[in-house]
Design an enzyme around this catalytic site. Structure first.
Site, short mmCIF file in Angstrom:
data_model
loop_
_atom_site.label_atom_id
_atom_site.label_comp_id
_atom_site.label_asym_id
_atom_site.label_seq_id
_atom_site.Cartn_x
_atom_site.Cartn_y
_atom_site.Cartn_z
N SER A 229 0.83 -1.20 0.00
CA SER A 229 0.00 0.00 0.00
C SER A 229 0.87 1.26 0.00
O SER A 229 0.64 2.19 -0.78
CB SER A 229 -0.91 -0.02 1.23
OG SER A 229 -1.74 1.11 1.20
N HIS A 490 33.69 8.93 0.73
CA HIS A 490 33.18 10.29 0.88
C HIS A 490 33.01 10.94 -0.49
O HIS A 490 33.85 10.73 -1.35
CB HIS A 490 34.17 11.10 1.72
CG HIS A 490 33.64 12.44 2.12
ND1 HIS A 490 32.58 12.59 2.98
CD2 HIS A 490 34.02 13.69 1.75
CE1 HIS A 490 32.34 13.88 3.15
NE2 HIS A 490 33.19 14.56 2.41
P1 NDP Z 1 1.23 -7.22 4.64
O1 NDP Z 1 0.65 -8.50 5.07
O2 NDP Z 1 2.66 -6.93 4.88
O3 NDP Z 1 0.39 -6.01 5.28
C1 NDP Z 1 -1.01 -5.94 5.20
C2 NDP Z 1 -1.46 -4.54 5.56
O4 NDP Z 1 -2.87 -4.47 5.37
C3 NDP Z 1 -1.19 -4.16 7.01
O5 NDP Z 1 -0.94 -2.78 7.08
C4 NDP Z 1 -2.53 -4.53 7.69
O6 NDP Z 1 -2.78 -3.76 8.84
C5 NDP Z 1 -3.50 -4.15 6.60
N1 NDP Z 1 -4.76 -4.88 6.68
C6 NDP Z 1 -4.94 -6.22 6.79
N2 NDP Z 1 -6.25 -6.52 6.76
C7 NDP Z 1 -6.91 -5.34 6.63
C8 NDP Z 1 -8.28 -5.00 6.52
N3 NDP Z 1 -9.22 -5.94 6.55
N4 NDP Z 1 -8.62 -3.70 6.39
C9 NDP Z 1 -7.66 -2.74 6.36
N5 NDP Z 1 -6.33 -3.00 6.45
C10 NDP Z 1 -5.97 -4.30 6.58
O7 NDP Z 1 0.87 -7.16 3.11
P2 NDP Z 1 1.35 -6.40 1.83
O8 NDP Z 1 0.22 -6.69 0.94
O9 NDP Z 1 1.74 -5.00 2.03
O10 NDP Z 1 2.68 -7.18 1.39
C11 NDP Z 1 2.75 -8.58 1.29
C12 NDP Z 1 4.17 -9.02 1.28
O11 NDP Z 1 4.77 -8.80 0.01
C13 NDP Z 1 5.07 -8.28 2.28
O12 NDP Z 1 5.02 -8.86 3.56
C14 NDP Z 1 6.42 -8.36 1.66
O13 NDP Z 1 7.12 -9.48 2.16
C15 NDP Z 1 6.14 -8.53 0.17
N6 NDP Z 1 6.51 -7.27 -0.48
C16 NDP Z 1 7.81 -6.86 -0.46
C17 NDP Z 1 8.17 -5.65 -0.98
C18 NDP Z 1 9.58 -5.18 -0.92
O14 NDP Z 1 10.46 -6.00 -0.70
N7 NDP Z 1 9.86 -3.92 -1.15
C19 NDP Z 1 7.19 -4.77 -1.60
C20 NDP Z 1 5.85 -5.30 -1.58
C21 NDP Z 1 5.55 -6.50 -1.04
P3 NDP Z 1 -2.43 -4.25 10.34
O15 NDP Z 1 -1.01 -3.82 10.59
O16 NDP Z 1 -3.43 -3.52 11.15
O17 NDP Z 1 -2.60 -5.75 10.38
#
Ligand code: NDP
Ligand code: FAD
Length: 515
Positions: A229, A490
């Site tokens: 996100s 540097h």
């Molecule tokens: P994550 O599982 O890391 O995060 C999910 C996010 O969504 C959290 O902020 C969570 O909040 C929120 N969430 C979950 N359920 C709901 C809901 N029902 N309503 C609102 N918010 C919600 O998932 P991502 O999709 O961001 O990424 C998946 C994986 O992909 C990552 O863990 C990473 O390993 C990989 N990835 C790596 C990247 C990189 O290396 N740069 C870039 C993108 C992805 P809460 O904290 O409250 O649970």
């Protein structure tokens, strides 16, 4: 998941390969299910070591109907398009914010009375960026097919599911079915975006669709507050879109809080809006094809695009794993393994589909190669899941390895940890951006000799490029003493990490001057 969370992962036993038995009577020694980062790496390595290998890869269209070619999530709907959009957005920001300070202006435009060229006004065409990135990805899809052929891996563009533990049923895009047999199977089917579970949630797109949009996304709501996100919100805002992030709890759960908050602050200063402590409760289509979102706090707003990025779900549902007694974690449907071996001894799993594995491309690749070497090369080396570097490609990037400050304190106690930190202005921003600073922080085990480094964090430009080398040192038991004994380069931001001297316990200000 922050890879640092895996610090406690300890392989229970190292599985030793029984070699490559050509007389087993099956069609293949190894059939890999899933042609993403992990599956492709494992298939090619196994073939290189003499195994007869087939790889099945089939992309089920997203609910929006988006589909793509060989290579899996990273190349088609993950790291590669994401980083290219990020590069495009930061390039635009640099042109807009910095170019005139370096005397760059449009040809024929005169400097103002102070001799300063005016700020360059830029426009960024969504379709041009999207099409160029998609063309590049298509060239990669082609290269991957050629790569498999060159390594003598049989590529089957078919959806696989288990019939028994030596047979998979394959379905092609015309619905025609066939079967193949193998001595061993490797499941590397990754994951897919978890859909929004609120009323009208199907109106939201996901990261499977955003890189393919055939129209400018316009005003966008990004739901979720982790890697995907924030990265998408970042590049969309950098491309001058009106972007809001809906945060359920905190930014970047599992990461260092101080660094995560710095990312949030930077994004706010650069135009991203945050709605905190909310989730969408209803999405409905309104006039002009827009989407009205009602939030859990009773507020609402209308967007052109809603992007759901609330995590990913393992792609195991159609594999019929229960028919071959492969245990999965009921919470996330991921495959439980010990050293990548599932509860069915000739079926293995790697990458995003494996329970406890950080969802990162290089992890899937490394695990795939290590497994192939154990199965067909006589290796006894297990995959090492500890101390994996990662970078969040938000508008100000964040790279880290090891423990967050919170986890370090939980593990070593407040008195057992010292924090060396510094806030500084990167040279590339020094002429033009005096309102944004980079930040470096090193956590050490204060009670160990020479102060063992347990975490490194950097928020600033080129974070991924900076952290990779420190990752090598961390794997080799880096100490604070070794860091400060190292002569810096540097002027770079990376040298800040070998010259950190302000401790948090001293109470001195982490902000420091240049040179
Ligand atoms: P994550 O599982 O890391 O995060 C999910 C996010 O969504 C959290 O902020 C969570 O909040 C929120 N969430 C979950 N359920 C709901 C809901 N029902 N309503 C609102 N918010 C919600 O998932 P991502 O999709 O961001 O990424 C998946 C994986 O992909 C990552 O863990 C990473 O390993 C990989 N990835 C790596 C990247 C990189 O290396 N740069 C870039 C993108 C992805 P809460 O904290 O409250 O649970
Ligand atoms: P995948 O790459 O997901 O491959 C699985 C393949 O299996 C797919 O092609 C799928 O279609 C196929 N498949 C599924 N079921 C079947 C079946 N039954 N039969 C045949 N084929 C099947 N990681 C990073 O390290 N850095 C990043 O910057 C980064 N950015 C990301 C950005 C986004 C938006 C996303 C979504 C992810 C990002 N990731 C990043 C994570 C990274 O993409 C994944 O960790 C990685 O791709 C996982 O590889 P894998 O081999 O496990 O699975």
């Amino acid at each position: 998941m922050n890879p640092a969370k895996l610090e406690s992962y300890k392989p229970e036993a190292v599985m030793v390969a029984d070699g490559n038995k050509a007389d087993h009577g099956y069609d293949y020694d190894l059939v890999v299910i899933g042609g993403g980062s992990g599956g492709m790496a494992a298939a090619k390595e196994a073939a290189l070591l003499g195994a007869k290998v087939a790889l099945c890869d089939f992309v089920k269209p997203s609910p929006e109907g988006t589909t793509w070619g060989l290579g899996g999530t990273c190349v088609n709907v993950g790291c590669i398009p994401k980083k290219l959009f990020h590069i495009g957005a930061t390039l635009r920001e640099s042109i807009q914010a910095d170019a005139n300070f370096f005397g760059i202006s449009s040809v024929g435009v005169k400097p103002d009375e102070m001799g300063q060229p005016p700020t360059l006004k830029t426009d960024q065409n969504w379709m041009a960026v999207k099409d160029n990135i998609q063309n590049y990805i298509r060239s990669l899809n082609f290269k991957y097919r050629v790569g498999l052929r060159e390594k003598s891996v049989q590529y089957l563009n078919k959806l696989a599911s288990f019939k028994d533990n030596h047979t998979v049923e394959l379905v092609d895009k015309k619905g025609q079915t066939s079967e193949i047999t193998a001595s061993r199977f490797l499941v590397a089917t990754g994951g897919r975006p978890t859909p929004l579970d609120c009323e009208g949630g199907d109106l939201a797109i996901s990261s499977d669709d955003v890189f393919f949009l055939d129209k400018d996304p316009g005003k966008t709501l990004c739901v979720g507050a982790s890697y995907i996100s924030l990265e998408c919100a970042g590049f969309l805002a950098g491309m001058s879109k009106d972007v809001t992030v809906a945060v359920r709890s905190i930014l970047l759960r599992g990461f260092d809080r101080e660094c995560s908050e710095r990312i949030g602050d930077y994004m706010k200063e650069h135009g991203v809006k945050f709605k905190t402590k909310v989730t969408p409760s209803k999405l409905e289509r309104v006039e002009n094809d827009r989407i009205k979102v009602t939030f859990s706090d009773g507020t609402d707003d209308v967007y052109d695009t809603v992007l759901g990025a609330v995590g990913r779900t393992a792609d195991t549902i159609k594999l019929r794993l229960e028919s071959v007694n492969v245990d999965t974690n009921p919470k996330n449907r991921k495959i439980k393994t010990i050293n990548e071996q599932s509860s069915c001894p000739n079926i293995y799993a790697i990458g995003d589909v494996m329970d406890g594995c950080p969802e990162l491309t290089p992890v899937a690749i490394q695990a795939g190669k290590a497994l192939a070497r154990r199965l067909y090369g006589g290796s006894k080396e297990p995959m090492d899941y500890i101390n994996i570097c990662t970078t969040v490609f938000t508008p100000i990037e964040y790279a880290c390895i090891g423990l967050s400050e919170e986890d370090a304190i939980a593990k070593h106690g407040k008195d057992g940890i010292e924090v060396y930190h510094r806030e500084f202005l990167p040279l590339e921003w020094s002429l033009s951006r005096h309102d944004s600073n980079a930040f470096a922080k090193i956590l050490v085990d204060a009670k160990s000799s020479d102060e063992q480094v347990v975490g490194i964090h950097y928020v600033g430009p080129n974070a991924g490029e900076i952290m990779q080398g420190y990752g090598v040192s961390m794997k080799n038991g880096l100490t604070y003493r070794q860091l400060t004994d190292t002569v810096g380069i540097h002027p770079t931001s990376s040298e800040e990490l070998v010259t950190l001297s302000i401790t948090k316990s001293s109470g001195d200000d982490a902000a420091a001057g240049g040179c």
